[in-house]
Design an enzyme around this catalytic site. Structure first.
Site, PDB file in Angstrom:
ATOM      1  N   ARG A 261       0.842  -1.197   0.000  1.00 15.99           N
ATOM      2  CA  ARG A 261       0.000   0.000   0.000  1.00 15.99           C
ATOM      3  C   ARG A 261       0.879   1.251   0.000  1.00 15.99           C
ATOM      4  NH1 ARG A 261      -4.964  -1.751   4.142  1.00 15.99           N
ATOM      5  NH2 ARG A 261      -5.360  -3.752   3.103  1.00 15.99           N
ATOM      6  N   ARG A 276       1.773   1.559  10.413  1.00 20.85           N
ATOM      7  CA  ARG A 276       1.330   1.930   9.068  1.00 20.85           C
ATOM      8  C   ARG A 276       2.532   1.836   8.139  1.00 20.85           C
ATOM      9  NH1 ARG A 276      -3.222   4.588   7.560  1.00 20.85           N
ATOM     10  NH2 ARG A 276      -3.607   5.272   9.706  1.00 20.85           N
ATOM     11  N   GLU A 348      -7.716   0.269  14.509  1.00 16.75           N
ATOM     12  CA  GLU A 348      -8.223  -0.827  13.675  1.00 16.75           C
ATOM     13  C   GLU A 348      -7.210  -1.966  13.539  1.00 16.75           C
ATOM     14  OE1 GLU A 348      -8.946  -1.776   8.988  1.00 16.75           O
ATOM     15  OE2 GLU A 348      -9.091   0.319   9.640  1.00 16.75           O
ATOM     16  N   SER A 351     -11.159  -5.898   9.761  1.00 10.09           N
ATOM     17  CA  SER A 351     -12.387  -5.387   9.137  1.00 10.09           C
ATOM     18  C   SER A 351     -13.158  -6.552   8.552  1.00 10.09           C
ATOM     19  CB  SER A 351     -12.073  -4.395   8.016  1.00 10.09           C
ATOM     20  OG  SER A 351     -11.633  -3.162   8.530  1.00 10.09           O
ATOM     21  N   ARG A 388       0.241  -4.789  12.616  1.00 15.59           N
ATOM     22  CA  ARG A 388      -0.627  -4.143  13.608  1.00 15.59           C
ATOM     23  C   ARG A 388      -0.934  -5.085  14.772  1.00 15.59           C
ATOM     24  NH1 ARG A 388      -4.878   0.144  10.987  1.00 15.59           N
ATOM     25  NH2 ARG A 388      -3.331   1.301   9.760  1.00 15.59           N
TER      26      ARG A 388
END
Length: 425
Positions: A261, A276, A348, A351, A388
């Site tokens: 990403r 991140r 987060e 999801s 994460r």
């Protein structure tokens, strides 16, 4: 993509969905006009082709005098048919272009608003009071460096910012997480999958990642391949252009893959450590189901995520993500956010998204029940985004001396270790 029949029958519902997403409502009317032009162009083409065929039958039976006039008319019809065919193709292309820009219809129960307008549905676990335990918690990077688990400095030297090495026990911890997550998914009936990290444009476009999310996608222009940001992409495209028998559903896959990403638009945000990053590994659940079972499957995916985070002994909350933060493909999304002690907030970790038939229509994945063939529904749910999860584990399970307690679920995959110890510098 959404069903065009629904757009024609209830355009106000589509307008309301676009408005709730914070997207362009005028797109709905532009698409309605393009669809009308597409259909009228098709009718015009069909009429001309029928006339051309009828004329072709008359010519052999005509007298010499009539034949000359008919041939002249046939020549004109040939030109008109060619023009109508081109107009039909152009109208089809424009309607498709606009349709691909339209997000999925938002579920009626989704809270309306932006990133901060989510609704907390559940809270699990107990947040540790480090003050009562007599010490100040360290952040995951300080802990990881002391454990010999994370090396950001050399990651930046080799690849640039937001890259890292997992070393020693850090690498072992990733492998333990992946193996434990795959074990849980397999026990739940998911088929383990190792998926491609490079996909063709249609796979990326079909899952909805070349619209508003395109800025975060890495594109290899020379070869026209995309690096996936999640194994959702190759898993969604796995049955592309196929018809699945209804009695084979649900089909559930657990994909493990590297993810890439660009993290565009996050300059200055979460720059410390591995929360991140540009490259990470992830275990993703993916389901193909009958559309009638999509909402129930969505809840099942969420339950499997809650089971996983509970096994890791992490305090977390479940949120109903607001309309403006859904992403183009999802009609509804639940996030599980773990407590990060040094940030003093939930962040987060997983999801679960219900995409209904949005991706299936774009990728032409259909189900057959008897003589009826229709698009099926797709859903996806993160089980373990490794970096994460490591952040949450290190910070929540740290001990006063800088060591980190290992949750029981991971111990069999770490040689029975109960504690990760700092290494001598």
């Amino acid at each position: 993509m959404i069903d065009l029949r629904l757009l024609r029958e209830d355009p106000d519902r589509v307008r309301a969905s676009q408005r709730a997403r914070g997207e362009d409502v005028a797109l709905v009317d532009a698409l309605l006009s393009a669809d009308e032009l597409r259909r009228s162009s098709g009718v015009r083409f069909d009429e001309l082709r029928a006339e051309q065929k009828q004329l072709g039958k008359l010519i052999p039976k005509a007298t010499p005098e009539e034949r000359a006039e008919l041939l002249k008319k046939a020549e004109q019809l040939k030109t008109d048919v060619k023009a109508a065919d081109a107009a039909q193709d152009e109208a089809d292309a424009e309607a498709k272009r606009l349709l691909l820009q339209l997000g999925n219809l938002v579920h009626e129960d989704v809270p309306v608003g932006g990133e901060e307008d989510f609704v907390v549905l559940e809270t699990h676990g107990t947040i540790r009071d480090f003050g009562a335990e007599g010490f100040e918690p360290k952040d995951h990077l300080e802990l990881g460096e002391a454990l010999g688990a994370i090396d950001m400095e050399r990651g930046a030297k080799v690849s640039g910012s937001r890259f890292y090495y997992l070393t020693g026990v850090g690498a072992l911890l990733e492998l333990a997480l992946v193996n434990a997550a795959i074990a849980q998914a397999t026990e739940a009936g998911f088929i383990p999958m190792l998926t491609p990290a490079l996909v063709r444009p249609r796979a990326m476009e079909g899952t909805g990642f070349l619209g508003q999310a395109a800025e975060n996608v890495y594109h290899l222009e020379k070869d026209d391949y995309y690096l996936v940001g999640t194994s959702e992409v190759p898993l969604a495209a796995y049955h592309m252009d196929e018809i699945v028998e209804a009695d084979k559903l649900p089909l559930r896959y657990a994909g493990f893959s590297p993810c890439f990403r660009r993290e565009a638009g996050t300059y200055g945000k979460d720059t410390r450590g591995i929360f991140r990053v540009h490259q990470f590994d992830k275990v993703e659940m993916f389901s193909y189901v009958d559309p009638a079972d999509a909402e129930a499957e969505h809840r099942r995916l969420l339950e499997w995520e809650k089971q996983w985070l509970t096994a890791l002994e992490l305090p977390f909350q479940v949120i109903d993500v607001a309309t403006g933060d859904l992403g183009a493909s999802a009609s509804r999304k639940f996030d599980c956010e773990a407590w990060i002690p040094t940030q003093g907030k939930y962040r987060e970790l997983t999801s679960a998204s219900n995409c209904d038939s949005f991706q299936a229509r774009r990728l032409s994945v259909r189900m057959r029940e008897g003589k009826k063939v229709q698009p099926l529904a797709t859903l996806n749910g993160t089980l373990c985004a490794v970096p994460r999860t490591i952040v949450a584990l290190l910070e929540n399970h740290q001990l006063p001396d800088g060591s980190v307690r290992v949750p029981e679920v991971l111990r069999p995959y770490l040689g029975g270790r109960e504690v990760l110890e700092p290494v001598a510098k």
